[in-house]
Structures are given as C-alpha cells and as structure tokens.
Design a protein around this motif. Structure first.
Motif, short mmCIF file in Angstrom:
data_model
loop_
_atom_site.label_atom_id
_atom_site.label_comp_id
_atom_site.label_asym_id
_atom_site.label_seq_id
_atom_site.Cartn_x
_atom_site.Cartn_y
_atom_site.Cartn_z
N TYR A 286 25.43 19.20 13.19
CA TYR A 286 24.75 20.05 14.17
C TYR A 286 23.67 19.32 14.96
O TYR A 286 23.06 19.90 15.86
N LEU B 17 26.56 19.03 17.72
CA LEU B 17 27.55 20.07 18.01
C LEU B 17 26.90 21.35 18.53
O LEU B 17 25.85 21.76 18.04
N GLY C 63 30.72 24.38 16.24
CA GLY C 63 30.45 23.98 14.86
C GLY C 63 30.89 25.03 13.87
O GLY C 63 31.53 24.73 12.85
N MET D 24 31.65 18.02 10.58
CA MET D 24 31.70 19.45 10.31
C MET D 24 32.97 19.82 9.55
O MET D 24 32.94 20.72 8.68
#
Length: 296
Positions: free
Chosen positions: A97, A100, A105, A162
């Motif tokens: 994150y 993203l 995400g 992720m």
C-alpha cells in the motif's frame, strides 16, 4: 440476535475490513510513517486491544462465578506458525500500500485470499462443476486484465506484494479452521506476531520514520479496524448462513474503492470496474455453487 442487529454488525465488520485498506493507504500515502513501523504499531495495538477485551471478558466471567479475575497470558490460544502467516500478511499489506490505490489493493488482496482457499480445496480433492470452473476462469481473467500493462495498471511489484499478502491471509484462515474460539485464537496469534513485528522494526531501524498522524492511523488500524473489526465479525458470524458469510465479504473491495475515491481522490477507472466485476463475480459463482452442493 435480531435481524436488524445482525445487519448492523455485518455492515460494521465489512466497513472495518475495508477501513484497513483506507487507513493504510492514508498513512503510507499522506504521512511520513514507513511501512515497517505501520505494521508494527498495527500488530502491537491490535494485540493489546484483543488481550484487554479477552481479559475483561474472562474477569467478568470469573467474578460472576466468585473467582478472582486472572491477569496472566491466554493459554492454548494460537500458534507460532499462524502468527508468522499473520505477520507476513500484515507486512506485505503495508509495503504494497505504499504504492497501490486502496481499491486495487483490496481487490488483489481479496482475490488472492479466495484463490488460496479454493486452491487448497482442489488440492484436497474437491471437484468443481462447470459453473465453478467458469467462475474461476472469469476471476483469473479479471486479475490478468487488472495487471496488464497500461496507464491505469497498478505497479507490478506492489501488486505482487499484495497477492503475497492475500496468500498469507488465506493460509492463516485455513490454519484457523476448527481451532476453537476464534477471538481467543486470534488474540493468541496477534500476541505472538507482535514481537516478530518489533524485531523486524529493529532490523529496519535505519529506515524508520514516524509522525503523529501516521502513528494515529496505525493505531486506528490495529485497535479499531483490525481487533474490534474481528471481534464484531466473529460475534455476528454464527448468526449468518455459510453462503451469506462468504458472499457478504465480496463487498469489501467495493467499499474500499468507493472510500478511496471519496476520501483519497483515487479514480474509479473502467479497468478497475471491469476487473472487479469479473473477479468478484467469478468468486461468487464458485462460492454459491460450492454451497449449493454442500449437504444441508
């Protein structure tokens, strides 16, 4: 439990799960905190919150029975392997994150969790019917479409992180099946994952960066959207049918995408919408067909 309360608690739990994506993205995209510190604060604050809740419940129960409340650790809850899976989920989640968007995400995370659990079912000899195979194909096509190079494609390295986060959470979920009280088990795993996170922060001390705003977001992610979110979910879960419990989680990436657009100004692109429909629709086909085949 009344239907209105079940519905309210379910909505709160889904908002909490989506809130983890939003808080992490807010912290890592708009404050000075680094991903490792965010992970550590999230896991430590989550562990402390869960421990306090369990101790309060245990103390209240013992008081009713005329026994003094205990203050020691929770025996027989969780395991170190599950704690490692929990840490892997959280640390990959945070580092992903850093780059993203919230919606992409959450969609990648959810897709990877479900793919891991479905893959375990296939490995265990589970046979899929044509609608389930069609759902898998649709979901895989949506994932490929989301990751194809283009102006709105998520960064590949962050997307892979992720996906690893989702796989770790899928393993964590599979390991937790049939282990007893889920809140107690979750508490034990958080208590074990917290020192692992602290050790990782020591190793990355040279890259540590923390500010007040980022720290508050990490605390909220750990104590509220993680610990309290899990408690709410496990409270309402027994009142939900298996199909409902599985399909209602399809709303989490959608909530995260809408929250990212409203709070962070992230675009809801045509690519994200089409990928979301394909991935979530495909997973829904697998889940619904699986539950339809299951004995009542």
């Amino acid at each position: 439990m009344s239907r209105a309360r079940i519905a309210m608690l379910t909505v709160l739990a889904m908002m909490a799960f989506a809130g983890n994506s939003l808080l992490c993205r807010l912290a890592l995209g708009h404050t000075g905190i680094d991903p490792a510190s965010f992970t550590t604060v999230r896991l430590v604050s989550g562990a402390l919150t869960l421990w306090l809740v369990m101790r309060t419940k245990a103390g209240a129960g013992r008081s009713r029975d005329g026994v003094d409340g205990a203050t020691g650790p929770l025996p027989g809850a969780g395991s170190w392997l599950s704690a490692l899976a929990l840490f892997a989920y959280a640390v990959c989640f945070s580092f992903a994150y850093a780059r993203l968007p919230a919606g992409s995400g959450a969609l990648l995370l959810f897709g990877a969790v479900q793919a891991t659990m479905i893959g375990q079912g296939i490995r265990a000899g589970e046979r899929f019917r044509m609608p389930q195979l069609a759902g898998l194909t649709l979901a895989c096509g949506g994932l490929v479409g989301l990751l194809l190079p283009g102006i709105y494609a998520p960064p590949l390295g962050a997307a892979v992180l992720m996906l690893c986060s989702g796989a770790a959470w899928g393993i964590y979920s599979l390991r937790g099946r049939g282990k007893g009280d889920p809140v107690r088990v979750t508490t034990g795993n958080f208590l074990r994952a917290a020192p692992i996170a602290l050790a990782s922060s020591v190793l990355m001390a040279g890259h540590m960066a923390v500010d007040v705003e980022g720290l508050l977001y990490a605390l909220a992610s750990g104590a509220l959207t993680s610990a309290i979110g899990y408690i709410i979910w496990y409270t309402v879960l027994p009142a939900l049918k298996a199909t409902s419990a599985a399909t209602v989680q399809l709303s989490v990436p959608v909530i995260a995408a809408l929250g990212g657009a409203a709070l962070l100004g992230e675009p809801v692109t045509l690519r994200l919408m089409l990928a979301s429909m394909a991935i979530l629709g495909g997973i829904a086909l697998v889940i619904l067909e699986k539950r339809a085949d299951a004995p009542s």
